[in-house]
Write an enzyme that holds these catalytic residues in place. Sequence first.
Site, PDB file in Angstrom:
ATOM      1  N   CYS A 118      36.101   5.767 -29.542  1.00 17.93           N
ATOM      2  CA  CYS A 118      36.800   6.107 -28.297  1.00 17.93           C
ATOM      3  C   CYS A 118      38.262   5.680 -28.286  1.00 17.93           C
ATOM      4  O   CYS A 118      38.982   5.957 -27.321  1.00 17.93           O
ATOM      5  CB  CYS A 118      36.066   5.494 -27.103  1.00 17.93           C
ATOM      6  SG  CYS A 118      34.336   5.983 -27.028  1.00 17.93           S
TER       7      CYS A 118
ATOM      8  N   HIS B 102      41.230   1.449 -19.922  1.00 19.41           N
ATOM      9  CA  HIS B 102      40.156   2.129 -20.636  1.00 19.41           C
ATOM     10  C   HIS B 102      38.916   2.256 -19.759  1.00 19.41           C
ATOM     11  O   HIS B 102      38.155   3.213 -19.906  1.00 19.41           O
ATOM     12  CB  HIS B 102      39.813   1.352 -21.911  1.00 19.41           C
ATOM     13  CG  HIS B 102      38.701   1.938 -22.707  1.00 19.41           C
ATOM     14  ND1 HIS B 102      38.808   3.153 -23.359  1.00 19.41           N
ATOM     15  CD2 HIS B 102      37.430   1.508 -22.946  1.00 19.41           C
ATOM     16  CE1 HIS B 102      37.671   3.433 -23.971  1.00 19.41           C
ATOM     17  NE2 HIS B 102      36.809   2.447 -23.737  1.00 19.41           N
TER      18      HIS B 102
ATOM     19  N   GLU C  35      37.890  -6.049 -19.990  1.00 15.63           N
ATOM     20  CA  GLU C  35      39.252  -5.524 -20.035  1.00 15.63           C
ATOM     21  C   GLU C  35      40.065  -6.039 -18.860  1.00 15.63           C
ATOM     22  O   GLU C  35      41.222  -6.459 -19.019  1.00 15.63           O
ATOM     23  CB  GLU C  35      39.239  -3.989 -20.021  1.00 15.63           C
ATOM     24  CG  GLU C  35      40.642  -3.396 -20.044  1.00 15.63           C
ATOM     25  CD  GLU C  35      40.668  -1.879 -19.920  1.00 15.63           C
ATOM     26  OE1 GLU C  35      41.735  -1.283 -20.174  1.00 15.63           O
ATOM     27  OE2 GLU C  35      39.628  -1.300 -19.550  1.00 15.63           O
TER      28      GLU C  35
ATOM     29  N   LYS D 197      38.983   7.836 -15.905  1.00 16.65           N
ATOM     30  CA  LYS D 197      37.581   8.185 -16.159  1.00 16.65           C
ATOM     31  C   LYS D 197      36.747   8.255 -14.881  1.00 16.65           C
ATOM     32  O   LYS D 197      35.641   8.805 -14.902  1.00 16.65           O
ATOM     33  CB  LYS D 197      36.962   7.180 -17.126  1.00 16.65           C
ATOM     34  CG  LYS D 197      37.564   7.220 -18.527  1.00 16.65           C
ATOM     35  CD  LYS D 197      36.904   6.207 -19.433  1.00 16.65           C
ATOM     36  CE  LYS D 197      37.523   6.194 -20.815  1.00 16.65           C
ATOM     37  NZ  LYS D 197      38.879   5.574 -20.820  1.00 16.65           N
TER      38      LYS D 197
ATOM     39  N   HIS E 190      34.080  10.056 -19.466  1.00 19.24           N
ATOM     40  CA  HIS E 190      34.609   9.483 -20.697  1.00 19.24           C
ATOM     41  C   HIS E 190      34.672  10.552 -21.780  1.00 19.24           C
ATOM     42  O   HIS E 190      33.645  10.992 -22.293  1.00 19.24           O
ATOM     43  CB  HIS E 190      33.714   8.328 -21.129  1.00 19.24           C
ATOM     44  CG  HIS E 190      34.268   7.498 -22.240  1.00 19.24           C
ATOM     45  ND1 HIS E 190      35.456   7.786 -22.878  1.00 19.24           N
ATOM     46  CD2 HIS E 190      33.792   6.365 -22.849  1.00 19.24           C
ATOM     47  CE1 HIS E 190      35.686   6.897 -23.808  1.00 19.24           C
ATOM     48  NE2 HIS E 190      34.692   6.023 -23.817  1.00 19.24           N
TER      49      HIS E 190
ATOM     50  N   PHE F  59      33.893   1.708 -30.099  1.00 22.29           N
ATOM     51  CA  PHE F  59      32.814   1.039 -30.825  1.00 22.29           C
ATOM     52  C   PHE F  59      33.347   0.591 -32.186  1.00 22.29           C
ATOM     53  O   PHE F  59      34.086   1.318 -32.854  1.00 22.29           O
ATOM     54  CB  PHE F  59      31.640   1.996 -31.042  1.00 22.29           C
ATOM     55  CG  PHE F  59      30.716   2.113 -29.864  1.00 22.29           C
ATOM     56  CD1 PHE F  59      30.924   1.390 -28.701  1.00 22.29           C
ATOM     57  CD2 PHE F  59      29.617   2.953 -29.925  1.00 22.29           C
ATOM     58  CE1 PHE F  59      30.052   1.493 -27.622  1.00 22.29           C
ATOM     59  CE2 PHE F  59      28.730   3.072 -28.850  1.00 22.29           C
ATOM     60  CZ  PHE F  59      28.957   2.332 -27.701  1.00 22.29           C
TER      61      PHE F  59
END
Length: 503
Positions: free
Chosen positions: A232, A394, A405, A425, A430, A490
Site C-alpha cells: 500500500c 494513511h 500513525e 480513505k 483503501h 505490509f
Amino acid sequence: MKMVASATGRVVVSQIDHQSLLVSKVHVSRSANVNSFNHRHRKLCYHLPRCEMVVASMESTTKMKHSTKKRVVVTGMGLVTPLGQNPDEYYNNLLEGVSGISEIESFDCSNYPTRIAGEIKRFSTEGWVEPKLSKRLDKYMLYMLFAGKKAVEDGGLTDNEMKKIDKTRCGVLIGSGMGGMKVVSDAIEALNVSYRKMTPFCVPFSSTNMGSSLLAIDLGWMGPTYSISTACATSNFCILNAANHIIDGDVDMMLCGGSESSILPIGIILFLLRKFTEILNIKMNTDAGVGGFVACKALSERNHDPTKASRPWDSDRDGFVMGEGAGVLLLEELEHAKKRDAKIYAELLGGSFSSDAYHMTMPHPEGKGIKLCIEKALSKSDVAREDVNYINAHATSTQAGDMKEYQAIVDCFGQNQELRMNSTKSMTGHLMGAAGAVEAIATIQTIRTGWVHPNLNLDNPDRNVDMNVLVGQKKERLDIKVALSNSFGFGGHNSSILFAPFR
C-alpha cells in the site's frame, strides 16, 4: 596541520604555528592533492593564506551546489476513482463529503461476510486505449493507461508539444501492489479445464511492470521505465523515486503513481481469512508474539450501511474497505516546465522512506518506523516541522494502524497548533497500491483550493485523539504552507512526501 570536516559540513583548517609549518614543508611536497574533499584538480600549497583561499573556495562551491539543486514541480494529474475520473470532480466530491463506497456489483458476493467496496461503476477506455488491448488487459493496466494519458493531457503535452520534447529524457514509474489479479484468477480457472485454455498473455499482463511499459511504448518515452511494488506504499515509492530521477538529472519529466484493481473474489477472500495473521506470525520472534496478533478481521462488514463503513479514528471502526482506481502525476524539472510555459500545480519538496523492521503486517507498537520516515523527510527537504500545517494521513480505518500513525504524528508535530489532518480513505476506501497517488492528488488540490476535505464518519472519535488536530465532518479553510502525505504498506514499508505551493 589538519583539515577536517565540521558538523556543519564546512571544511576548516586547524590552527598551526610557523614552526610546524616549516617542519611540514620538509616532509611533504610543496603542494598536496585534496581529492578527499572532491576537488580533484585543486592543489593545496602549505601557506596559510593559500589554505584560507581554498577553504573559502570549497565553501562557495558547496553553497553553489546546494542552491542549484534541481526543483521538481507537478504539471499534470490524472486519475480514476470511485469519486470521479478527473481531479476537480474527484476533489469536489471529497469536499462535499460524498462517499464512493457501495455494494459490490461486479460479481456475486452474496455469500461473503464483506459485500461492499469503493468500486468504480462506470469506466470506458474508448478513445484512450486501443480496443484490442482493452479486451486483453487486466483492469489495473487499463486504469493506469487512462490516468497516465489524462495526466499527459492535463500537462498540456499535445501532439505538437510532444514533438518538441526530448523523449529520451522522459520516463514512466507507475506501480501496483497486487498486479493483474483478474488475469491470474482467469488463468487458474482455465487451467482447471486444460492448460490449452490459458491465454499466452497471462504472464506479461499480470506483472506489475507491464503497465508502465505499455504507457511508455504508447508515448514513445525512452527514459527510465519500471515499476515498484511495496504493497500500500507503492505509489509514494514510485513518486519519490521518479522525483529523484529528475533531481539526479536523468530526465526532465516523469509520469508516476500507482494503480490497483483487486475487487475480485480472490481479493476479498485474501483479506477475510480469519487465520491470516496467525499464519504470517508463525516462527516470527516479536515482542507481540502469536498472542499479540490474533485472528485477522481486516475488512469492514458494515454491509447494511456502506457509506458509513470506512471511518478512520472513529471508535466504532471495524476494518478497512477495499477500493480501486489509479492516480498519476506528471513531475517535471522546474526550468523545463517554465521553458514550455506549463501550468504548475505545486512543488514536490522531497520525502523519505523507512522500514519498521518489526513484522510483516503489524505496525511497530511505538511507531518508530513512521517517526523515522517523517523526520528524515523533513530533514532531507530542509523543512521545519512548524511549517507543516496539513497532513493527508494513511489512516485506513483499522484499530491498530490509525492510532499508531496518529501517535507518531503527534510525537513529531505535537507543538504545532496549526496542524490539521484528515484521511481521504473515509470516502474512497483503501485503493491499496494506488492510494498514495490519489491521496497525493487530493493533497495538491488542497493546496490549490485552500479547502481541506472532511473526515467522513468521525461520529465518535477515539478517546486518544485530539479533535483540534483532526478535521471534523465539514470541510475547512486552510492556507497550506507545507503538506505531508503518508503511505504505509505490509512489510513495514513507510513513505512520506512533502508538497508545497509553488513560489
